[in-house]
Design a protein around this motif. Structure first.
Motif, PDB file in Angstrom:
ATOM      1  N   THR A  17       0.332  -1.019   0.414  1.00 25.46           N
ATOM      2  CA  THR A  17       0.123   0.122   0.126  1.00 25.46           C
ATOM      3  C   THR A  17       0.786   1.214   0.191  1.00 25.46           C
ATOM      4  N   PRO A  33      -3.463   2.947   5.575  1.00 26.02           N
ATOM      5  CA  PRO A  33      -4.635   2.687   5.146  1.00 26.02           C
ATOM      6  C   PRO A  33      -3.969   0.977   4.975  1.00 26.02           C
ATOM      7  N   PRO A  34      -4.753  -0.569   4.962  1.00 27.26           N
ATOM      8  CA  PRO A  34      -4.520  -1.130   4.825  1.00 27.26           C
ATOM      9  C   PRO A  34      -4.793  -1.792   3.062  1.00 27.26           C
ATOM     10  N   LYS A  35      -5.258  -1.266   2.404  1.00 28.28           N
ATOM     11  CA  LYS A  35      -5.517  -1.329   1.051  1.00 28.28           C
ATOM     12  C   LYS A  35      -5.848   0.200   0.575  1.00 28.28           C
ATOM     13  N   ASP A  56      -4.233  -2.560  -5.254  1.00 26.48           N
ATOM     14  CA  ASP A  56      -3.719  -3.335  -3.666  1.00 26.48           C
ATOM     15  C   ASP A  56      -4.441  -4.488  -3.564  1.00 26.48           C
ATOM     16  N   SER A  58      -5.092  -6.437  -0.245  1.00 26.62           N
ATOM     17  CA  SER A  58      -4.808  -7.116   1.411  1.00 26.62           C
ATOM     18  C   SER A  58      -5.422  -7.816   1.876  1.00 26.62           C
TER      19      SER A  58
HETATM   20 MG    MG Z   1      -1.752  -2.671   2.436  1.00 26.99          MG
END
Ligand code: MG
Ligand code: GTP
Length: 179
Positions: A17, A33-35, A56, A58
């Motif tokens: 990310t 952020p995660p994604k 991306d 995650s």
């Molecule tokens: Mg990520």
């Protein structure tokens, strides 16, 4: 040529990310952020002049089914590892490359770029290890080491991914030829 769709996979926390956000904002994100949202880069600002989507992934937000679906839609996959996480380097050949093969039709392997991130935090390149992996997986078109933190080799990474789609070198490869 239609759009190029680039998927990023790799172990947790390798910096997928961060790579995407650093590329688009030209700034290392302190909070990630995660994604990252899916982004489309217009043709005129990409080196090869093709519209390019960057996707991306995650594992902490998405399911295995979503991963399989993304693998099937991708024109090229960047398998990201961290230069300061040896486990993430092992995962490239023990997990990610076999998984990509499993979910593609045998006669149409997806081209892969191996991306070593966090070069700012490591004295040592992993390229010797990665070159051995490339010998066993001809669908790996190229490899590169980069740093999202220092914004080093970011546009090159995505340019290599575009080139792997536009000028693949492994067309003659068939999995049945291998042991
Ligand atoms: Mg990520
Ligand atoms: P998941 O979404 O959990 O799979 O992780 P990810 O691969 O997206 O990693 P993420 O971008 O969330 O980054 C994980 C951690 O690594 C964060 O603390 C980042 O700040 C850090 N990080 C990312 N890129 C770099 C880099 O180039 N250098 C250094 N030193 N740290 C980085």
């Amino acid at each position: 040529m239609a759009d190029v769709r680039i998927l990023l996979v790799g172990d947790k926390a390798v910096g997928k990310t961060s790579l995407v956000l650093a590329l688009v904002s030209e700034e290392f994100p302190n909070i990630v952020p995660p994604k990252a949202e899916e982004i489309t880069i217009p043709a005129d600002i990409t080196p090869e002049r093709v519209p390019t989507q960057i996707v991306d992934f995650s594992m902490s937000e998405q399911t295995e089914d979503q991963l399989v679906s993304e693998i099937r839609q991708a024109n090229v996959v960047c398998v990201v590892y961290s230069l300061i996480d040896p486990g993430s380097v092992d995962s490239v050949s023990s997990h990610w490359l076999p998984l990509l093969r499993k979910h593609r039709q045998a006669d149409k392997p997806v081209p892969v770029v191996l991306v070593g991130n966090k070069s700012d935090a490591s004295e040592r390149s992993q390229l010797p290890t990665v070159l051995k992996v490339m010998n066993s997986y001809p669908e790996v078109e190229t490899c590169i080491e980069c740093s999202a933190k220092l914004l080093h080799n970011l546009s090159e990474t995505f340019w290599f991914a575009q080139k792997a789609v536009l000028y693949p070198t492994f067309q003659l490869y068939r999995p049945d030829d291998k042991e």
